[in-house]
Design an enzyme around this catalytic site. Structure first.
Site, PDB file in Angstrom:
ATOM      1  N   HIS A   1     -52.600 100.498 -57.207  1.00 53.55           N
ATOM      2  CA  HIS A   1     -52.975 101.008 -58.354  1.00 53.55           C
ATOM      3  C   HIS A   1     -51.632 101.821 -59.215  1.00 53.55           C
ATOM      4  O   HIS A   1     -51.526 101.755 -60.367  1.00 53.55           O
ATOM      5  CB  HIS A   1     -53.909 102.089 -58.359  1.00 53.55           C
TER       6      HIS A   1
ATOM      7  N   ASP B   1     -57.514  91.007 -59.014  1.00 54.01           N
ATOM      8  CA  ASP B   1     -57.828  92.270 -58.921  1.00 54.01           C
ATOM      9  C   ASP B   1     -57.685  92.907 -60.186  1.00 54.01           C
ATOM     10  O   ASP B   1     -57.114  92.070 -61.092  1.00 54.01           O
ATOM     11  CB  ASP B   1     -57.007  93.111 -58.001  1.00 54.01           C
TER      12      ASP B   1
END
Length: 550
Positions: free
Chosen positions: A193, A266
């Site tokens: 992230h 993702d």
């Protein structure tokens, strides 16, 4: 497909995030989602936050009616719907399942998740996690993984897929199951992230470890594979994120491993990709690499426009685009949203939080508790009234620790008990440490969860200093990790160490029950704790007889 324009085809491959909140139709937020569904005509939506189930279902019904083509709605349901929806069916994290050594528990979770998802209008499940957590410093996979043992991960992945596929709704419609994060996010100490992790191992090791659960998932008929924003030089020497790598997606996943289902990226807003490429370019590169579905591009309009331009310029062929669109539309047909888009909100009452589910979830949590260290038979507690209990939560005002505290109060109503948070002052922590000096045993229940953008799974605030003070008191300290099982590495001199692999309330209850000897302790470590314990370790203790308690 013949009815769709080029721009509409591209938009079908885009899945946008949404908050399952029932908003007024005149609000800016509602207009935003209405515009995505009705005007941009995106292909799907992904639930990304905790929602009230009835509001969620009502919102999705409105979005389905707004969409020209039915939406394919997904949920990040690693712990069934409780990960994103208010629910009492609070499944533990995956590592707890492996600690029980019973894959039937994973099969059960898959079936329950499928039933819950379909009832809410969410037939696409982003689970199970197939990552092999072989790096103790991994800040984002950790307890989301079943194990460091690839065969054990594969066993639970197969069981979960079989369980999820065993459920069909009243009309015979299944759910889609998505295994993640390909080609394996377990051996990294970087949160994707926040940055791009690099997996530096060779191809032979990848074959023997990381790829084993994904091969098992493909053989078990998994419907979709989610990519990872990780670079794997052994497969792609250019060190591109796997999400954007033709060598990883087109070469390894599709050709070598013969996967012909949906390949979903993702979230494209994550910094592992977004730091280097703008929304439109990342979308184009993902499709070029072999992805079919573009998940959460930061700017959906820009992503659609960029892919349209790439097709018009010949950078992406129309045949390549059509192959992904056809695959995604076929997935919608597979789950039956073309026949019935909306769900019966009245039926939610009986579809969620079944008493038998709650009982089974507690059984799983109880069976997962693992005792790693127990000097001088410190546990179970035999003199609880003279013990001190400290609960170290991760945020002020959270529900964490309440179930554990309530269970302790039931068993030792006069014992000293304090619930702390990371904002506690140094004076508060010093006072807690001073008070504990008069206790026979100090039991510390410490929460350490896996959270995106946090970067670590360590104790927060002044807790490490508090732990050192407790250890210096000369009293036996029993540390109970609710979450990260590697926590004991920071405090190796504790007298006893027990872990539940999860922060959910059933795991809190299981920890208290085990602490007092009300249940047997049978869990075994699915991971190695360097310098402390090896894979498979676990001290086995029977339930404490009433005559043994004092």
């Amino acid at each position: 497909m013949r009815s769709l324009t080029l721009r509409e085809k591209v938009a079908q491959l885009v899945v946008v995030p949404f908050y399952g909140k029932l908003t007024n139709s005149e609000s800016d937020l509602y207009r935003k989602y209405y515009g995505l569904a009705h005007e941009l005509k995106v292909g799907g939506m992904l639930l990304i936050n905790r929602s009230e189930p009835y509001a969620l279902a009502a919102f999705l019904n409105r979005m389905q009616r707004a969409a020209t083509l039915p939406l394919l709605v997904a949920g990040d349901f690693e712990r069934a719907i409780s990960m994103r929806v208010e629910s009492d069916t609070l499944f533990p994290h995956n590592m707890a399942f492996a600690a029980t050594r019973n894959p039937e528990f994973s099969r059960f979770q898959g079936a329950v998740t499928a039933r819950q998802g379909r009832a809410l209008g969410v037939p696409w499940i982003f689970a199970p996690v197939a990552d092999v957590n072989n790096n103790p410093d991994n800040p984002i996979i950790n307890i989301r993984s079943y194990s460091e043992n690839p065969e054990e991960v594969a066993e639970h992945v197969r069981a979960y897929i079989a369980g999820a596929h065993s459920f069909k709704d009243a009309a015979g419609n299944p759910v889609l199951v998505t295994v993640k994060h390909f080609p394996g996010h377990g051996d990294t100490a970087t949160d994707s992230h926040m940055a791009l992790p690099v997996i530096t191992v060779g191809r032979e090791r990848l074959n023997e470890v990381e790829l084993v659960p994904f091969r098992a998932a493909i053989a078990a008929g998994v419907d979709a594979v989610m990519t990872a924003h990780i670079a794997v030089p052994a497969i792609d020497p250019d060190k591109l994120p796997s999400t954007l790598s033709a060598a990883v997606l087109g070469g390894l996943l599709k050709r070598e491993m013969a996967f012909d289902g949906l390949v979903v990226t993702d979230a494209l807003e994550m910094q592992g990709v977004a730091k280097q490429w703008p929304s439109g370019e990342a979308a184009v590169r993902a499709l070029e690499a072999g992805a079919d579905v573009l998940l959460m591009p930061p700017d959906p309009e820009a992503a659609v426009s960029a892919v349209v331009a790439a097709v018009q310029s010949g950078r992406i062929t129309r045949e390549r685009l059509d192959a992904s669109v056809e695959k995604f539309l076929a997935a919608k047909v597979q789950v039956g949203v073309h026949r019935k888009r909306t769900v019966d909100i009245e039926a939610l009452t009986d579809a969620l939080d079944k008493p038998e589910d709650l009982a089974r979830v507690q059984e799983i949590a109880d069976a997962s508790v693992t005792l790693v260290k127990n000097e001088n038979d410190a546990l179970p507690l035999r003199d609880a009234a003279q013990a001190c209990f400290l609960v170290l939560t991760e945020s002020r005002g959270s529900q964490a620790g309440r179930a554990f505290a309530a269970e302790v109060r039931k068993r030792a109503p006069s014992a000293a008990l304090a619930v702390l948070d990371p904002q506690a002052t140094e004076a508060d922590l010093n006072a807690a440490a001073e008070k504990a000096k008069g206790c026979s045993v100090i039991a510390v229940a410490a929460f350490a969860s896996v959270t995106a953008y946090r970067g670590s799974v360590a104790l927060a605030g002044g807790y490490p200093k508090l732990m050192e003070a407790l250890l210096a008191s000369g009293r036996p300290v029993a540390l109970i990790a609710l979450g990260n099982p590697y926590l004991v590495r920071s405090f190796p001199s504790v007298s006893a160490y027990m872990t539940t692999y999860s922060t959910v309330a059933p795991s809190e209850i299981a920890a208290a029950k085990a602490l007092f000897g009300d249940i047997p302790i049978n869990g075994r470590l699915p991971v190695t704790i360097p310098g402390i314990a090896k894979y498979g370790d676990g001290i086995q203790l029977p339930k404490l007889d009433a005559k043994d308690a004092r």
